[in-house]
Design a protein around this motif. Structure first.
Motif: not given
Length: 416
Positions: A117-118, A121, A141, A338, A342
């Motif tokens: 997700g990091a 995003s 982040m 993000w 998940h």
């Protein structure tokens, strides 16, 4: 040039520490009220947020002086590694294995979801609104990655390892708290609807009943009133291994710095003394959990670690300038994308392996919320299941440092 004199009302660190201690005590006392105004207040406002927010208000209005204070370096160098040791010493590999493969699969899926997700995003916001992820945003982040895989201790570790600016860190604290607790609210909403979810995934709910009985017995067997000997051993483990981590980190950093500059080891923070202190402390805690020292958890090792962690949280909060939080609202969208990645991955894997909602909810919250909120979600299914959240969250503390660091390297590669 002589530095400008502080205009804050309180500049003495001893007085500031006393104020922070009273603030933390007031937050936890009011949060423990079973009814009345405070009970309603904390139904909407997380106590963790107040531990950050109140010291931040003190700093913003000029009550205390954060720029000249040595409290945060003290908490970072001594309390943070000690907290990591005491959180990791609670690991019970046998109990985690007995949860069954689906619980671990869902937990690790949550970890992968945060890491993936990091990246997604960062790329998505880079397309939607490039200025939001320009400059040093990727560094901020990494702190959310530390928080959402491990917890506050890992978050603070990433702040130091990747040298995150205090104002940028404050902005990502806001994103972290808002998004994480919104997701927690969704999980709590789903808990009473577990039968419908389990019917959709085709999960066998009987495993949860066996788990309830097993964890209730485990809790009754290990809990005890701590003696002075217990408390001193907990203190010795946390502070002693922190000292050993400092001792080993110095020569190791000197050796790394002596290696050829062409190897670019500084790009991976391998020349950072604090990085190695955190790695050593986490590793020592995990190794200690394999010995009889794990019994210290029954006497409250993780509770002592939590006290250290909340002091650290308060010292982090006192560095924030709240006016900076509203400067970049698009960061909130980054957080939503993000957490959506998940959540989507968790739902897909739960359907694929027919995992009960309990494993999804606790596996997710053990990553996103850590030991502070994973037991809350677990107990929403049954009070005896709260330790399951703690066990998985403690595993998150052990993984948080390593996985968040790897995530940070991926973000750095994309951003640069």
């Amino acid at each position: 040039m002589t530095p400008a004199a502080s205009t804050a009302l309180i500049t003495n660190d001893a007085v500031i520490l006393g104020l922070l201690a009273v603030t933390l005590g007031a937050v936890f006392w009011t949060a423990s009220r079973p009814s009345g105004f405070w009970h309603k207040f904390y139904s909407y406002v997380p106590a963790l947020l107040m531990c950050y927010l109140v010291p931040a208000i003190f700093n913003t209005v000029g009550l205390i002086d954060s720029s000249g204070s040595g409290l945060y370096p003290m908490a970072r160098d001594y309390l943070l590694p000690s907290a990591l040791v005491l959180f990791c010493v609670a690991m019970d590999f046998g109990a985690i294995v007995r949860l069954g493969p689906k619980a671990l699969i869902m937990f690790l899926t949550g970890t992968v979801g945060v890491m993936l997700g990091a990246v997604i995003s960062l790329v998505a916001i880079g397309i939607i609104h490039p200025p939001t992820v320009g400059g040093e945003t990727w560094r901020g982040m990494t702190t959310i990655a530390g928080s959402w895989i491990g917890g506050g201790a890992n978050q603070a570790a990433m702040k130091e390892v990747f040298e995150v600016d205090a104002n940028l860190f404050g902005q990502f604290i806001a994103v972290d708290v808002i998004v994480a607790y919104f997701w927690m609210a969704i999980l709590l909403f789903l808990a009473p609807r577990a039968k419908a979810f389990d019917s959709w995934t085709g999960a066998d709910a009987s495993a949860i009943e066996n788990l309830q009985q097993r964890m209730a017995s485990y809790q009754a067997e290990h809990e005890r009133v701590p003696s002075m000997s217990d408390l001193m051993l907990i203190f010795a483990a946390g502070i002693g291994l922190t000292g050993l981590s400092h001792l080993l980190a110095g020569p190791l950093v000197a050796w790394v710095q002596s290696l050829p500059a062409a190897w670019n080891l500084q790009d991976y923070s391998l020349d950072s003394r604090f990085f190695w202190i955190v790695v050593f402390a986490t590793t020592f805690g995990v190794l200690l959990s394999l010995t009889r020292a794990r019994r210290l958890e029954g006497a409250g090792a993780s509770n002592v670690g939590s006290v250290m962690l909340y002091v650290l949280i308060a010292t982090i909060g006192m560095q924030m300038d709240l006016k900076s939080v509203v400067d970049r609202p698009m960061l909130l969208l980054l957080g939503v994308i993000w957490i959506s990645v998940h959540a989507a991955l968790m739902l897909g894997v739960a359907k694929l392996i027919r995992a009960p909602l309990f494993f999804l909810a606790v596996g997710s919250q053990a990553n996103i919320g850590g030991a502070a909120s994973a037991p809350v979600v677990a107990s929403a299914f049954h009070p005896a299941l709260a330790p399951v959240g703690v066990l998985l969250a403690v595993l998150g503390y052990a993984l948080g440092t390593y996985c968040a660091y790897i995530t940070g390297l991926m973000l750095q590669a994309i951003a640069t």
